[in-house]
Write a protein that holds these residues in place. Structure first.
Motif, PDB file in Angstrom:
ATOM      1  N   LEU A  32       9.172   8.574  -3.858  1.00 16.32           N
ATOM      2  CA  LEU A  32       7.931   7.920  -2.761  1.00 16.32           C
ATOM      3  C   LEU A  32       6.384   8.194  -2.438  1.00 16.32           C
ATOM      4  CD1 LEU A  32      10.266   9.662   0.462  1.00 16.32           C
ATOM      5  CD2 LEU A  32      10.345   7.208  -0.425  1.00 16.32           C
ATOM      6  N   HIS A  33       6.141   7.453  -2.390  1.00 14.50           N
ATOM      7  CA  HIS A  33       4.370   7.017  -1.756  1.00 14.50           C
ATOM      8  C   HIS A  33       4.535   8.695  -1.040  1.00 14.50           C
ATOM      9  CE1 HIS A  33       0.731   7.024  -0.219  1.00 14.50           C
ATOM     10  NE2 HIS A  33       0.033   5.634  -0.842  1.00 14.50           N
ATOM     11  N   PRO A  34       3.493   9.206  -1.603  1.00 11.80           N
ATOM     12  CA  PRO A  34       3.067  10.637  -0.992  1.00 11.80           C
ATOM     13  C   PRO A  34       3.169  10.561   0.305  1.00 11.80           C
ATOM     14  CG  PRO A  34       1.933  10.691  -3.010  1.00 11.80           C
ATOM     15  CD  PRO A  34       2.656   9.358  -3.571  1.00 11.80           C
ATOM     16  N   ALA A  35       2.150   9.734   0.900  1.00 15.93           N
ATOM     17  CA  ALA A  35       2.025   9.803   2.314  1.00 15.93           C
ATOM     18  C   ALA A  35       3.051   9.408   3.322  1.00 15.93           C
ATOM     19  CB  ALA A  35       0.856   8.492   2.805  1.00 15.93           C
ATOM     20  N   ASP A  84      -7.335  15.691  -1.930  1.00 20.18           N
ATOM     21  CA  ASP A  84      -7.751  14.813  -3.155  1.00 20.18           C
ATOM     22  C   ASP A  84      -6.575  14.045  -3.985  1.00 20.18           C
ATOM     23  OD1 ASP A  84     -10.159  15.474  -2.518  1.00 20.18           O
ATOM     24  OD2 ASP A  84     -10.218  15.949  -4.674  1.00 20.18           O
ATOM     25  N   ALA A  85      -5.215  14.747  -3.909  1.00 23.96           N
ATOM     26  CA  ALA A  85      -3.938  14.359  -4.942  1.00 23.96           C
ATOM     27  C   ALA A  85      -3.258  13.624  -3.945  1.00 23.96           C
ATOM     28  CB  ALA A  85      -3.349  15.192  -5.685  1.00 23.96           C
ATOM     29  N   LEU A  86      -3.540  14.208  -2.423  1.00 29.83           N
ATOM     30  CA  LEU A  86      -2.624  13.189  -1.269  1.00 29.83           C
ATOM     31  C   LEU A  86      -3.462  11.951  -0.871  1.00 29.83           C
ATOM     32  CD1 LEU A  86      -1.125  15.962   0.698  1.00 29.83           C
ATOM     33  CD2 LEU A  86      -0.154  14.620  -0.655  1.00 29.83           C
ATOM     34  N   ARG A  87      -4.483  12.066  -1.474  1.00 25.54           N
ATOM     35  CA  ARG A  87      -5.342  10.479  -1.502  1.00 25.54           C
ATOM     36  C   ARG A  87      -5.122   9.530  -2.255  1.00 25.54           C
ATOM     37  NH1 ARG A  87      -8.878  14.601   1.908  1.00 25.54           N
ATOM     38  NH2 ARG A  87      -9.922  14.804  -0.178  1.00 25.54           N
ATOM     39  N   ARG A  88      -5.205   9.928  -3.117  1.00 26.38           N
ATOM     40  CA  ARG A  88      -5.232   8.817  -4.491  1.00 26.38           C
ATOM     41  C   ARG A  88      -4.302   8.224  -4.357  1.00 26.38           C
ATOM     42  NH1 ARG A  88      -6.073  13.444  -8.006  1.00 26.38           N
ATOM     43  NH2 ARG A  88      -4.271  13.707  -8.579  1.00 26.38           N
ATOM     44  N   ASP A  89      -4.193   6.827  -4.830  1.00 22.55           N
ATOM     45  CA  ASP A  89      -3.846   5.737  -4.579  1.00 22.55           C
ATOM     46  C   ASP A  89      -2.522   5.807  -5.428  1.00 22.55           C
ATOM     47  OD1 ASP A  89      -5.440   3.518  -3.062  1.00 22.55           O
ATOM     48  OD2 ASP A  89      -6.105   2.654  -5.230  1.00 22.55           O
ATOM     49  N   TRP A  90      -1.340   5.789  -4.753  1.00 22.94           N
ATOM     50  CA  TRP A  90      -0.160   5.507  -6.149  1.00 22.94           C
ATOM     51  C   TRP A  90       0.535   4.036  -5.570  1.00 22.94           C
ATOM     52  CZ3 TRP A  90       5.289   4.900  -4.931  1.00 22.94           C
ATOM     53  CH2 TRP A  90       5.963   5.759  -4.636  1.00 22.94           C
ATOM     54  N   ARG A  91       1.108   4.518  -6.962  1.00 23.79           N
ATOM     55  CA  ARG A  91       2.059   3.102  -7.802  1.00 23.79           C
ATOM     56  C   ARG A  91       3.285   3.798  -8.310  1.00 23.79           C
ATOM     57  NH1 ARG A  91       0.581   0.078  -5.445  1.00 23.79           N
ATOM     58  NH2 ARG A  91      -0.954  -1.139  -4.995  1.00 23.79           N
ATOM     59  N   SER A  92       4.509   3.072  -7.644  1.00 23.03           N
ATOM     60  CA  SER A  92       5.182   3.292  -7.960  1.00 23.03           C
ATOM     61  C   SER A  92       6.065   3.702  -9.248  1.00 23.03           C
ATOM     62  CB  SER A  92       6.483   2.424  -7.719  1.00 23.03           C
ATOM     63  OG  SER A  92       8.734   2.515  -8.280  1.00 23.03           O
ATOM     64  N   PRO A  93       6.790   4.517  -9.877  1.00 21.24           N
ATOM     65  CA  PRO A  93       7.130   4.879 -11.640  1.00 21.24           C
ATOM     66  C   PRO A  93       7.453   3.602 -11.890  1.00 21.24           C
ATOM     67  CG  PRO A  93       7.417   6.916 -10.377  1.00 21.24           C
ATOM     68  CD  PRO A  93       6.645   6.062  -9.128  1.00 21.24           C
ATOM     69  N   LYS A  94       8.221   3.123 -11.643  1.00 24.59           N
ATOM     70  CA  LYS A  94       9.293   1.707 -11.773  1.00 24.59           C
ATOM     71  C   LYS A  94       8.509   0.352 -12.055  1.00 24.59           C
ATOM     72  CE  LYS A  94      12.628   3.288  -8.872  1.00 24.59           C
ATOM     73  NZ  LYS A  94      13.586   3.037  -7.911  1.00 24.59           N
ATOM     74  N   GLY A  95       6.957   0.537 -11.888  1.00 28.67           N
ATOM     75  CA  GLY A  95       6.377  -0.596 -11.755  1.00 28.67           C
ATOM     76  C   GLY A  95       6.315  -1.364 -11.095  1.00 28.67           C
ATOM     77  N   LYS A 125       0.691  -1.445   0.583  1.00 25.91           N
ATOM     78  CA  LYS A 125       0.203  -0.086   0.119  1.00 25.91           C
ATOM     79  C   LYS A 125       0.907   1.287   0.254  1.00 25.91           C
ATOM     80  CE  LYS A 125      -3.893   2.036   2.597  1.00 25.91           C
ATOM     81  NZ  LYS A 125      -4.663   2.343   4.136  1.00 25.91           N
ATOM     82  N   TYR A 126       1.732   1.129   0.480  1.00 26.42           N
ATOM     83  CA  TYR A 126       3.413   2.399   0.926  1.00 26.42           C
ATOM     84  C   TYR A 126       4.047   2.621  -0.217  1.00 26.42           C
ATOM     85  CZ  TYR A 126      -0.241   3.647   4.268  1.00 26.42           C
ATOM     86  OH  TYR A 126      -1.415   3.952   4.802  1.00 26.42           O
ATOM     87  N   GLY A 127       3.832   1.829  -0.785  1.00 23.23           N
ATOM     88  CA  GLY A 127       4.077   1.710  -2.558  1.00 23.23           C
ATOM     89  C   GLY A 127       5.555   0.699  -2.535  1.00 23.23           C
ATOM     90  N   LEU A 128       6.170  -0.321  -1.880  1.00 21.89           N
ATOM     91  CA  LEU A 128       6.907  -1.041  -2.121  1.00 21.89           C
ATOM     92  C   LEU A 128       6.261  -1.731  -2.978  1.00 21.89           C
ATOM     93  CD1 LEU A 128       9.226  -1.762   1.264  1.00 21.89           C
ATOM     94  CD2 LEU A 128       9.571  -0.285  -0.377  1.00 21.89           C
TER      95      LEU A 128
END
Ligand code: ATP
Length: 445
Positions: free
Chosen positions: A335-338, A433-444, A226-229
């Motif tokens: 980094l995950h924005p959170a 809103d932007a900080l609440r959105r799901d985030w995925r690493s741009p590295k895939g 969830k936090y981007g790893l």
């Protein structure tokens, strides 16, 4: 790893401790961005463990406990690492980690691999730091700095059971400093002697222990994802019998592929009824659950345990990225924005333009009531963006000539470098809103 260490130093995340006195091996101090990142890790762990659940309560126990706690827990007798000395180079190594250590004379070799190496037989070395409590410094005043926070939880089991009116399955979560006199610390903050542990002891009916063990492995894996790893950088590995700690019935390591290879990020252990039984025996206080119908048993314990430091290194390693943009090198923490220490930067394009500066300051004041935000008006805009990229700030708002005409600002996205315009009055809602959105690493993945 060297690049991460250097970025942490350059941008004031982490400093070698006691540096003006020559340092103290593998001890570190955290600067502004390091403190902010650690605080995010702490808060997001607490949110998942305590705030978003009905079955887990928080605790903050003392660092120095009655030394009998460590007798009962087995740490005095068993919290040892096997140590070997090299009579030639005078260095000490963990006997079970020779393959990962460097020979003192020939760093390309492992200890024991050169004809000159002269290793002693392994002997047991207790990892607890000793101190004395009170003015008398004799055997009767010896005490220990806690090597884990879990024991502070077990000795409060009865208090929580009665006062928080819980029944199994329920958990107690704690974050706090722990101390281990590691023989071979190193790899930046991956293995240090003073670290912040985040532990949760989950008390369950014995016949449900295996099921809850699996549940917590999944839960904790989900938290890291969830936090981007990235999925491909995480795995769960079950311990072999010979690897398990003295208290454990089963342990799985959640491993991350650090720059030094696959290593333990978090341990999820099934501690059985070992700890509550031991403390019942040694203290004479019965630590068991008694139901209203007279049912009574000693709960088993499932424990997810991780240090702030291991998460810190994993997040930075996953986030670190270098690329070339318009023929210039860009270093960015994806980094995950959170998790990002700073959520947004507010930048007036021309710092001599009073109107621009005034609008930027106003926007900055508005946003900082809610988030950690930076105002920066020094130097070229490109350089200011790159400074924010290096600390992982996900968004930058730029106030320029057009703002003065039509009340819009440019928002620049850290990951995609995309830019768009927004009305200045809508920036706060947009950022929320932007900080609440799901985030995925741009590295895939
Ligand atoms: P190791 O075998 O690597 O020494 P361990 O298995 O004894 O570690 P645990 O007792 O399971 O470690 O500790 C729980 C968690 O605490 C680990 O998963 C890790 O996240 C963290 N941890 C342990 N030792 C250190 C240390 N010296 N520095 C930083 N974090 C640590």
């Amino acid at each position: 790893m060297d690049k991460i260490v250097s970025l942490c130093r350059r941008r004031g995340f982490v400093f070698p401790s006691s540096e003006i006195y020559g340092g103290l091996g593998s001890t570190y101090d955290y600067g502004h961005y390091g403190v902010l990142l650690r605080d995010n890790i702490r808060q997001l762990w607490l949110r998942a463990m305590v705030r978003e659940r009905d079955d887990i309560v928080a605790l903050d126990s003392a660092v120095i406990l009655n030394p009998r706690v460590w007798e009962a827990s087995g740490h005095l007798a068993e919290f040892n690492d096997p140590l070997v000395d090299c009579r030639t180079c005078k260095l000490r190594f963990r006997a079970d980690q020779l393959g990962q250590s460097q020979c003192g004379r020939k760093p390309s070799k492992h200890p024991g691999e050169t004809p000159e190496c002269d290793l002693t037989e392994p002997r047991q070395f207790n990892l607890m730091f000793q101190t004395h409590v009170g003015a008398l410094q004799d055997e009767s005043s010896v005490a220990y700095l806690r090597p884990e926070t879990a024991q502070g939880i077990f000795i409060n089991f009865k208090n929580v059971l009665q006062l928080a009116r819980r029944k199994p399955p329920f958990g107690i979560a704690q974050i706090g400093k722990a101390f281990r006199n590691e023989i071979t610390p190193g790899n930046f903050v991956f293995r240090v002697r003073e670290f912040e542990l985040m532990e949760m002891e989950y008390f369950v009916p014995p016949d449900e222990a295996a099921e809850w063990h699996r549940y917590w492995i999944e839960e904790r894996m989900g938290w890291y994802r969830k936090y981007g790893l990235r999925e491909s950088m995480l795995r769960a590995r079950e311990h072999g019998e010979e690897e398990r700690s003295h208290y454990s019935s089963a342990t799985s390591d959640l491993e991350y592929r650090y720059p030094i290879g696959w290593q333990e990020l978090e341990g999820v252990a099934n501690r059985g009824d070992f700890d509550l039984t031991q403390h019942t025996k040694h203290s004479g206080t019965k630590l068991e659950y008694v139901g209203s119908d007279g049912e009574r048993y000693t709960p088993w314990v499932i424990e997810p345990a991780v240090s702030m430091e291991r998460i810190f290194v994993a997040l930075l390693a996953d986030a670190y990225h270098e690329e070339e943009v318009a023929e210039r090198q860009r270093t960015v923490l994806q980094l995950h924005p959170a998790m990002s220490p700073v959520k947004a930067a507010v930048l007036p394009l021309i710092n001599k333009n009073e109107d621009m500066v005034a609008r930027a300051r106003r926007l900055y004041e508005e946003l900082r009531g809610e988030w950690v935000v930076e105002y920066d008006d020094s130097g070229q805009i490109g350089r200011r963006y790159r400074r924010q990229d290096e600390i992982g700030t996900p968004f930058a708002f730029t106030i320029d000539e057009q703002t003065l005409e039509d009340e819009t600002v440019t928002v620049r996205h850290r990951d995609s470098l995309a830019q768009e315009r927004l009305p200045i009055s809508g920036v706060k809602a947009w950022l929320g809103d932007a900080l609440r959105r799901d985030w995925r690493s741009p590295k895939g993945d």
